[in-house]
Design an enzyme around this catalytic site. Structure first.
Site, PDB file in Angstrom:
ATOM      1  N   HIS A  26       3.517  -8.092  -0.366  1.00  0.00           N
ATOM      2  CA  HIS A  26       4.018  -9.463  -0.197  1.00  0.00           C
ATOM      3  C   HIS A  26       5.515  -9.448   0.138  1.00  0.00           C
ATOM      4  CE1 HIS A  26       0.460 -11.715  -1.894  1.00  0.00           C
ATOM      5  NE2 HIS A  26       0.184 -10.463  -2.191  1.00  0.00           N
ATOM      6  N   ASP A 122       5.835 -17.617  -1.221  1.00  0.00           N
ATOM      7  CA  ASP A 122       4.525 -16.969  -1.123  1.00  0.00           C
ATOM      8  C   ASP A 122       3.463 -17.948  -1.620  1.00  0.00           C
ATOM      9  OD1 ASP A 122       3.488 -13.783  -1.049  1.00  0.00           O
ATOM     10  OD2 ASP A 122       2.182 -15.200  -2.093  1.00  0.00           O
ATOM     11  N   TRP A 337       4.610   8.944  -0.498  1.00  0.00           N
ATOM     12  CA  TRP A 337       4.784   7.674   0.204  1.00  0.00           C
ATOM     13  C   TRP A 337       5.230   8.002   1.621  1.00  0.00           C
ATOM     14  CZ3 TRP A 337       2.836   3.254  -1.214  1.00  0.00           C
ATOM     15  CH2 TRP A 337       3.299   2.050  -0.689  1.00  0.00           C
ATOM     16  N   HIS A 355      -7.539   0.921   2.025  1.00  0.00           N
ATOM     17  CA  HIS A 355      -8.123  -0.016   1.051  1.00  0.00           C
ATOM     18  C   HIS A 355      -8.225  -1.420   1.662  1.00  0.00           C
ATOM     19  CE1 HIS A 355      -3.992  -1.123   0.995  1.00  0.00           C
ATOM     20  NE2 HIS A 355      -4.079  -1.915  -0.046  1.00  0.00           N
ATOM     21  N   GLY A 357      -5.816  -3.522   2.635  1.00  0.00           N
ATOM     22  CA  GLY A 357      -4.752  -4.501   2.405  1.00  0.00           C
ATOM     23  C   GLY A 357      -4.392  -5.115   3.754  1.00  0.00           C
ATOM     24  N   SER A 360      -1.692  -3.240   5.920  1.00  0.00           N
ATOM     25  CA  SER A 360      -2.229  -1.982   6.457  1.00  0.00           C
ATOM     26  C   SER A 360      -3.187  -2.267   7.609  1.00  0.00           C
ATOM     27  CB  SER A 360      -2.952  -1.205   5.355  1.00  0.00           C
ATOM     28  OG  SER A 360      -2.015  -0.799   4.378  1.00  0.00           O
ATOM     29  N   THR A 361      -4.043  -3.260   7.438  1.00  0.00           N
ATOM     30  CA  THR A 361      -5.018  -3.605   8.479  1.00  0.00           C
ATOM     31  C   THR A 361      -4.306  -4.014   9.769  1.00  0.00           C
ATOM     32  OG1 THR A 361      -6.521  -4.352   6.743  1.00  0.00           O
ATOM     33  CG2 THR A 361      -6.999  -5.107   8.974  1.00  0.00           C
TER      34      THR A 361
HETATM   35  N1  UDP Z   1       3.111   1.579   2.907  1.00  0.00           N
HETATM   36  C1  UDP Z   1       4.117   2.466   3.222  1.00  0.00           C
HETATM   37  N2  UDP Z   1       3.926   3.784   2.930  1.00  0.00           N
HETATM   38  C2  UDP Z   1       2.791   4.244   2.358  1.00  0.00           C
HETATM   39  C3  UDP Z   1       1.770   3.334   2.044  1.00  0.00           C
HETATM   40  C4  UDP Z   1       1.958   1.995   2.344  1.00  0.00           C
HETATM   41  O1  UDP Z   1       5.170   2.082   3.749  1.00  0.00           O
HETATM   42  O2  UDP Z   1       2.715   5.459   2.118  1.00  0.00           O
HETATM   43  C5  UDP Z   1       3.317   0.147   3.220  1.00  0.00           C
HETATM   44  C6  UDP Z   1       2.408  -0.285   4.362  1.00  0.00           C
HETATM   45  O3  UDP Z   1       3.018  -0.008   5.614  1.00  0.00           O
HETATM   46  C7  UDP Z   1       2.211  -1.754   4.078  1.00  0.00           C
HETATM   47  C8  UDP Z   1       2.387  -1.886   2.563  1.00  0.00           C
HETATM   48  O4  UDP Z   1       2.966  -0.649   2.125  1.00  0.00           O
HETATM   49  O5  UDP Z   1       3.203  -2.515   4.750  1.00  0.00           O
HETATM   50  C9  UDP Z   1       1.082  -2.079   1.826  1.00  0.00           C
HETATM   51  O6  UDP Z   1       0.635  -3.370   1.999  1.00  0.00           O
HETATM   52  P1  UDP Z   1      -0.901  -3.745   2.042  1.00  0.00           P
HETATM   53  O7  UDP Z   1      -0.987  -5.219   2.232  1.00  0.00           O
HETATM   54  O8  UDP Z   1      -1.607  -2.927   3.041  1.00  0.00           O
HETATM   55  O9  UDP Z   1      -1.477  -3.297   0.633  1.00  0.00           O
HETATM   56  P2  UDP Z   1      -1.033  -3.602  -0.889  1.00  0.00           P
HETATM   57  O10 UDP Z   1      -0.024  -2.567  -1.234  1.00  0.00           O
HETATM   58  O11 UDP Z   1      -0.491  -4.996  -0.952  1.00  0.00           O
HETATM   59  O12 UDP Z   1      -2.301  -3.427  -1.643  1.00  0.00           O
END
Ligand code: UDP
Length: 457
Positions: A26, A122, A337, A355, A357, A360-361
């Site tokens: 978010h 948000d 990360w 997953h 999110g 990511s999608t």
């Molecule tokens: N992300 C990242 N590095 C990682 C894994 C995730 O920078 O190794 C970032 C990814 O690019 C995305 C966010 O973390 O912008 C994850 O958001 P998402 O909505 O996919 O999933 P959430 O963490 O909210 O479950």
């Protein structure tokens, strides 16, 4: 970054107050949106919780105002922040409870000091609507997830006998072909009633807002836009994908490891499966081991993000099963990360096991990478169903983790013709993203409309 638009000079005097929900998925879109509005000339104040606020120093051009300061009841929040979040739902509810007074006080003070055009909060911060109303401030909602979630959430807990969610407005129009199992997953992670309450309040207060900004573009979710048009009569601005406006995101809460990049550079085109379950999803040790052996047995190359806390109750990066390292050798890399957008854009990346999110999608779509979807909860089953059944750019891997099934699915995407067809469809969507952001494209036009709209307050 885009050039500042023709409204820049007049916007420069106008301030917009923004309030992100403090989770990575978010924070990223809210800060990206803040940068977009700043580039259009608006002044930006971000109200933030102390929890998960370490990104603030990276944005010297914004003003930051904390809430929840010195709240003695807040111990639980700081404790959770260091561990990973076992129960995001309770966590959300707890934050909402703590925030209300402190947020109201903070916003009141801000308004006393200078004029504010509007607040962008948000959508999950539903209580901010009544605060905004009491202070006679317009509130625009940021939906950090897909547009398709809104008609699905608005229809909960109903699922038709056929097992999918239809819209009440346009009979027989299937917005997302959700199964009963998908719906159960939306509720997973907390008492069903509490989750339904949170979702209902979010939808109710979104309907009461002056506008909605969505991190998507119209061509991607046309049916969802049609489905909500009747019930949500305020302006909707689909100006996404936000991250395409700038080179890279600097709102990462964890340090990004880039040490594997030279390894990635050496891998053949479309040969590597990138694996990441985002910032919150958790699993048990048994699932983790099964994942590891699925990756190993697939005999394909992979880059796996194992963040601290991925396995429930643990702060460390987990120890991998015996023999895993020897089996995998140079074929795989594990990092805590990653710079995800860069990895997805890399020519060696052939599939994304995610997953589902929303960030990511969307990031995967923007790079034309097909997906293996393992949704856990919240909006993820909805996003995953769009990926597999609507856009047909991925496959679902939703049952208990099973090493043989994992291996088969990975091979399907990396080696088989079916994977290639999904990649072609994904590339076609990537093309649509680019067109939408160009001058005259739908997202580009929506952003112009949003700037005009904020100026009209
Ligand atoms: N992300 C990242 N590095 C990682 C894994 C995730 O920078 O190794 C970032 C990814 O690019 C995305 C966010 O973390 O912008 C994850 O958001 P998402 O909505 O996919 O999933 P959430 O963490 O909210 O479950």
């Amino acid at each position: 970054m885009e050039n500042q638009g023709e409204n820049s000079s007049s916007c420069r005097r106008l301030r917009v107050v923004m309030f992100p929900l403090p989770f990575q998925g978010h924070i990223n879109p809210m800060l990206q949106l803040a940068n977009i509005l700043y580039s259009k000339g608006f002044l930006i104040t971000i109200i933030h919780t102390n929890f998960n606020s370490r990104y603030t120093s990276k944005y010297p051009h914004f003003t930051f105002r904390p809430v929840l300061d010195n709240d003695s009841k807040n111990n639980n929040l700081s404790m959770l922040s260091s561990k990973g979040i076992d129960d995001p739902l309770s966590y959300n509810l707890m934050m909402i409870n703590y925030c209300i007074d402190s947020f109201t006080h903070c916003l009141t003070k801000l308004l006393e000091n200078e004029p504010v055009a509007c607040m962008i909060s948000d959508s999950v911060w539903h209580f901010t609507q009544s605060v905004a109303d009491s202070l006679k401030l317009s509130r625009i909602v940021l939906r950090a997830s897909s547009m398709s979630c809104i008609p699905v959430y608005a229809t909960l807990p109903f699922v038709s006998e056929k097992g999918y969610v239809k819209t009440a407005i346009k009979n027989e129009v299937v917005v997302v072909p959700m199964t009963k199992k998908d719906i159960d997953k939306v509720y997973k992670g907390g008492p069903e009633d509490a989750k339904l309450d949170l979702i209902s309040s979010t939808i109710k207060e979104t309907k009461a807002a002056s506008g909605i900004i969505v991190n998507t573009f119209k061509e991607l979710e046309e049916t969802a836009f049609l489905a909500i048009a009747h019930d949500f009569r305020m302006p909707i601005f689909a100006i996404g994908p936000f991250h395409k406006y700038f080179q890279a995101s600097s709102s990462s809460l964890l340090e990004q490891d880039r040490s594997f990049m030279s390894w990635l550079d050496l891998q053949p085109v479309n040969s590597v499966v990138y694996v990441s379950f985002g910032s919150i999803a958790q699993m048990g040790q048994a699932e983790f081991s099964e994942m590891a052996w699925g990756l190993a047995n697939s005999k394909q190359r992979f880059l796996w993000v194992v963040r601290p806390g991925l396995v429930s109750g643990s702060e460390r990066v987990e120890s991998l099963p015996d023999g895993f390292g020897e089996e995998v050798g140079e074929r795989g890399r594990i990092v805590k990360w990653a710079p995800q957008q860069e990895v997805l854009a890399h020519k060696a990346t052939g599939a994304f096991w995610t997953h589902s999110g929303w960030n990511s999608t969307l990031e995967s779509i923007c790079e034309g990478v097909p997906m293996i979807c393992s949704p856990c909860s919240f909006d993820q089953p909805i996003n995953a169903r769009c990926v597999t059944d609507v856009w047909k750019i991925g496959v679902m891997l939703d049952d208990e983790m099973d090493r043989d099934e994992i291996g088969n699915v990975i091979k399907k995407l990396i080696i088989d013709k079916e994977g290639d067809e999904m990649r072609q469809r994904s590339k076609a969507l990537q093309e649509k993203v680019n067109i939408s952001l160009e001058n005259g494209g739908s997202a580009n036009q929506s952003l112009k409309d949003l700037v005009e709209y904020i100026l009209s307050f």
